[in-house]
Structure formats: structure tokens, C-alpha cells
Design a protein around this motif. Structure first.
Motif, PDB file in Angstrom:
ATOM      1  N   GLY A 108      -7.493  -3.599   2.654  1.00 24.57           N
ATOM      2  CA  GLY A 108      -7.032  -4.157   4.005  1.00 24.57           C
ATOM      3  C   GLY A 108      -8.025  -4.381   5.685  1.00 24.57           C
ATOM      4  O   GLY A 108      -7.887  -4.746   6.089  1.00 24.57           O
ATOM      5  N   ASP A 160      -3.310   0.878  -3.409  1.00 25.51           N
ATOM      6  CA  ASP A 160      -3.046  -0.804  -2.789  1.00 25.51           C
ATOM      7  C   ASP A 160      -2.857  -1.126  -4.319  1.00 25.51           C
ATOM      8  O   ASP A 160      -3.237  -1.524  -5.456  1.00 25.51           O
ATOM      9  CB  ASP A 160      -4.446  -1.204  -2.797  1.00 25.51           C
ATOM     10  N   ASP A 176      -4.244  -8.546   5.423  1.00 26.06           N
ATOM     11  CA  ASP A 176      -3.819  -7.885   4.125  1.00 26.06           C
ATOM     12  C   ASP A 176      -3.068  -6.604   4.919  1.00 26.06           C
ATOM     13  O   ASP A 176      -3.422  -6.283   5.754  1.00 26.06           O
ATOM     14  CB  ASP A 176      -5.091  -7.217   3.076  1.00 26.06           C
ATOM     15  N   ASP A 189       0.698  -1.499   0.214  1.00 25.11           N
ATOM     16  CA  ASP A 189       0.286   0.435  -0.251  1.00 25.11           C
ATOM     17  C   ASP A 189       0.876   1.252  -0.062  1.00 25.11           C
ATOM     18  O   ASP A 189       1.982   1.367   0.465  1.00 25.11           O
ATOM     19  CB  ASP A 189      -1.067  -0.385   0.961  1.00 25.11           C
ATOM     20  N   VAL A 244      -5.224  -7.452  -6.178  1.00 23.53           N
ATOM     21  CA  VAL A 244      -5.988  -6.867  -5.034  1.00 23.53           C
ATOM     22  C   VAL A 244      -6.236  -7.537  -4.297  1.00 23.53           C
ATOM     23  O   VAL A 244      -7.875  -7.912  -4.632  1.00 23.53           O
ATOM     24  CB  VAL A 244      -6.113  -5.668  -5.346  1.00 23.53           C
ATOM     25  N   PRO A 245      -6.583  -7.897  -3.371  1.00 25.33           N
ATOM     26  CA  PRO A 245      -7.371  -8.327  -2.227  1.00 25.33           C
ATOM     27  C   PRO A 245      -8.976  -7.503  -1.466  1.00 25.33           C
ATOM     28  O   PRO A 245      -8.836  -6.706  -1.919  1.00 25.33           O
ATOM     29  CB  PRO A 245      -6.554  -8.933  -1.171  1.00 25.33           C
TER      30      PRO A 245
HETATM   31 MG    MG Z   1      -5.289  -4.897  -0.318  1.00 25.40          MG
END
Ligand code: MG
Length: 403
Positions: free
Chosen positions: A186, A35, A225, A20, A268-269
Motif C-alpha cells: 500500500g 498483508d 490499499d 494489514d 494482495v494488491p
Molecule cells: Mg496490500
């Protein structure tokens, strides 16, 4: 109006590095969260490149959408200059003071912007994620979205394509007492809207304390994350006092752009949210990209054309190498490889075999004319051409034969 910002970021409890980045520039009145995604150090480089390019563009006086497009072009360009960075990208959510009492948002990806006003938290951005698109289309429920195996997939990101990036933008009027939050997924992927609202509405917390507590909240929920938060309080000031652009600049700290360290992360989670209280604000304008980078445009249009022409050239060469005919060489009968009818003035004919027979000895006028005009024995078979050449030679030497 003046803005007071606090910020916090953490690698989380699972990831090895923080990809990030954030930007808090009081002098410009610019706040952003990015991110990153990509292998090796690419995610970190993508997010830090984006916020740096964004800040540079805004410092030049570009509007928010143009600045986001500049960030996109810079990340894309950098990814194509260095093989190890290929495919990197990043989200980018930015708020810029505009006109003294407004914030202009620019947004790409699944980071988020929220506004807390009178104790009520509203989400100001739509996630550009596959799961949220399915959710908006009514094809899955919020509960399914929260555990969807592809909730990490973003559908729009900075740095993936040089053209046609759509940037969501929105002008938000703000007033004293408002609290704005930007965050990476996150935080939003691990918390509920009611948790965020409750924590942000605690006015005993400064923006800095709120940002730190929000990061701690994400860690308490597993911290799977990287998590990054920027909290911005809108405060009333004496409007007669001189203020920097847009009324920002209340913090004494120097402007800063932070980036974490590198970590391979292919996507990107955390794109989805189960927060029923999350009500994505309707974005008032979607501005298609109108300003491409000239160089990238030229590359995109000329490279395929050049490849096409090169392919056509080699195709023509291959065809010509299999063309034969009988003609005249130094007034003698000869066999040639190549077409006498090649285009563009190109003369690809190669003498393959000469003879001792003068063409003037050929008595048959039609036969002689065909030879003189390179129209005799035209074929794509070398064996046929040689046989025909031998026959023409024999008929010249023995006018009485018909073979
Ligand atoms: Mg993320």
C-alpha cells in the motif's frame, strides 16, 4: 547498538477494512509487516495469525526461517479448520536483531524491506509477484509493470500450502545512523523510491514521525490499499551497558501486534513498482522448507492412499457382482453369483439358485470336476449363466443328451 521503532497503519481511502498487520516487539527485537488476503475477515485473520505465530516461535528461540514456516503452518491449518477461511493467505516480511549488529530478514510475498544508509535507499527484498518475475526476466518494462493488470498477483504467500514454502532470508549488518523500513505494498505500490528516500532521509523526523508521514504520502497518492509502515532507527549506545537480546528494547512502549479489521480481498494488491532506483538486493540464502508438520505430511500422504484403496475396493465389488459360475451347494448342483477366485481370502460368492440334482449323478467326469471346482459356466452374464445352469441340470438328469 539499539533500535528505535515507529509504526503507522491506515485502511486507506478505498478499502472498507484494514487487512494489514504489523509486529513491533522491542523485547524480542522483532519487527514485521504482513498483508493479508482472503474473503470476508480472512485477510485480517491470516495476517494477524501469521504475526502472532511468528512472535510465538521467535519467543521459543526458533530461527527466523523456522518461525516463518511455523507462521505458514498455522495460517494453513486455521484455513483448513474453518470453511469461511479457506484460501486465505498473507505476505510476511520480518526483521530480527541478531548478534548485536545485524538484522536477520525473513520474507515471503510482496511486502518490502528497505535500508537507508548515508542517504541512499536500498531495497532488501524481492517481490514474489508475477509482475516482478516478468520484470526480472526482461519480458516487461518497469513502466509496463506499473500499470500491469495483474500486478496484484503474488506468487508466494504464507498459508497457501503446508509444504515446500521457500523463505527468503538475508543477514544485514547495520550500523548507527542506518534506518530500516518495512512496508506493505500500500506504500511501495503508490510511491517512488526517490520519494521514500527523500522522506526517510529527513533526520529531523523521528521513526514515528517518518512512519506517519509515509502513510500520509500513500494516502496523498490515492490510498487505494491498506498501508502499513514500520521504521527502525539504529542508534549507538554504550555497549558495556546491558541490553536485551540483540540490543533492541530501547522503546519504553510495551510490545504490540496490531491487526486491522476484516474486508473481503481476493488478492494482495500492488505487487509492482516503477521505481528505477529500486535495486532488489540479492538475497544471500534461499532456504527450502525442510521441516514439515508431521500431521500435515501424514494427511498429504495417507489420504490419497486411503482414497485409492477405497476406490479399488468398490471397483472389485462391482466386478464381482457381475461374475457367475455353477458349483456345489449341499452336494447339489447350484448357480452362484460372485467369483470363486476372489483375492485376499475374500469369499464374495452368493447362492443364486439351487437345484434338486445331486452332483454325484453327473456321469461325465470332466463336467463333474469342473462343477466341483467352481469352474463350470464361469461368465459375466447372468442370462448366459442361467442358460448354462439349466443345460448342466438337464444333462445330469438326462445323461444321454448333448444339449
Ligand atoms: Mg496490500
Amino acid at each position: 547498538m539499539r533500535l528505535v521503532a515507529g509504526w503507522a497503519t491506515d485502511v486507506g481511502l478505498v478499502r472498507a477494512a484494514n487487512e494489514d498487520s504489523y509486529l513491533v516487539d522491542d523485547a524480542l527485537g522483532v519487527f514485521a509487516v504482513a498483508d493479508g488476503m482472503g474473503g470476508h475477515a480472512a485477510g485480517e485473520i491470516a495476517s494477524s495469525t501469521a504475526v502472532e505465530a511468528l512472535r510465538a516461535a521467535l519467543a521459543r528461540g526458533d530461527d527466523v526461517v523456522t518461525a516463518v514456516l511455523d507462521a505458514n503452518a498455522e495460517v494453513f491449518s486455521r484455513a483448513h479448520r474453518q470453511q469461511s477461511l479457506a484460501g486465505m493467505g498473507t505476505t510476511l516480511t520480518v526483521a530480527v536483531t541478531e548478534g548485536g549488529r545485524h538484522l536477520r530478514l525473513g520474507h515471503v510475498g510482496d511486502s518490502r524491506a528497505y535500508l537507508l544508509r548515508d542517504g541512499v535507499l536500498d531495497r532488501l527484498t524481492d517481490d514474489h509477484s508475477m509482475v516482478e518475475e516478468l520484470l526480472r526476466a526482461g519480458r516487461i518494462t518497469a513502466e509496463e509493470a506499473a500499470v500491469h493488470p495483474q500486478r496484484n498477483i503474488v506468487t508466494r504467500a504464507i498459508g497457501i500450502s503446508p509444504l515446500d514454502l521457500e523463505v527468503d532470508t538475508r543477514l544485514v549488518e547495520v550500523a548507527a545512523g542506518d534506518r530500516v523500513m518495512l512496508c506493505s505494498d500500500g506504500l511501495s505500490g503508490l510511491t517512488t523510491a526517490s520519494e521514500l528516500q527523500s522522506l526517510l532521509d529527513d533526520r529531523t523526523c523521528s521513526p514515528q514521525e517518518a512512519a506517519t508521514r509515509l502513510v500520509d504520502l500513500a494516502l496523498a497518492h490515492g490510498g487505494d490499499d491498506n498501508v502499513t509502515v514500520v521504521v527502525i532507527d539504529v542508534e549507538e549506545v554504550d555497549d558495556t551497558a546491558p541490553t536485551p537480546r540483540g540490543g533492541a528494547g530501547a522503546r519504553p512502549e510495551p510490545s504490540t501486534a496490531h491487526t486491522g479489521a476484516a474486508e473481503p480481498t481476493p488478492e494482495v494488491p500492488g505487487a509492482a513498482s516503477t521505481d528505477s532506483a529500486d535495486s532488489p538486493g540479492g538475497l544471500d540464502t534461499r532456504v527450502p522448507r525442510r521441516r514439515g508438520r508431521a500431521v500435515l505430511w501424514l494427511l498429504a500422504t495417507t489420504v490419497p492412499l486411503v482414497l485409492l484403496l477405497v476406490g479399488a475396493w468398490f471397483g472389485l465389488r462391482a466386478w464381482n457382482d457381475h461374475q457367475f459360475h455353477v458349483g456345489v451347494h449341499d452336494s447339489h448342483l447350484a448357480l452362484f453369483r460372485g467369483s470363486a477366485d476372489a483375492p485376499f481370502g475374500w469369499d464374495p460368492v452368493v447362492l443364486t439358485e439351487a437345484s434338486d440334482v445331486q452332483v454325484s449323478r453327473i456321469q461325465d467326469e470332466a463336467q463333474r470336476a469342473a462343477i466341483e471346482h467352481n469352474k463350470a459356466c464361469v461368465t459375466s452374464s447372468e442370462a448366459t449363466a442361467r442358460r448354462c445352469f439349466a443345460e448342466q441340470r438337464n444333462r445330469a438328469l438326462n445323461p444321454g443328451t448333448t444339449s
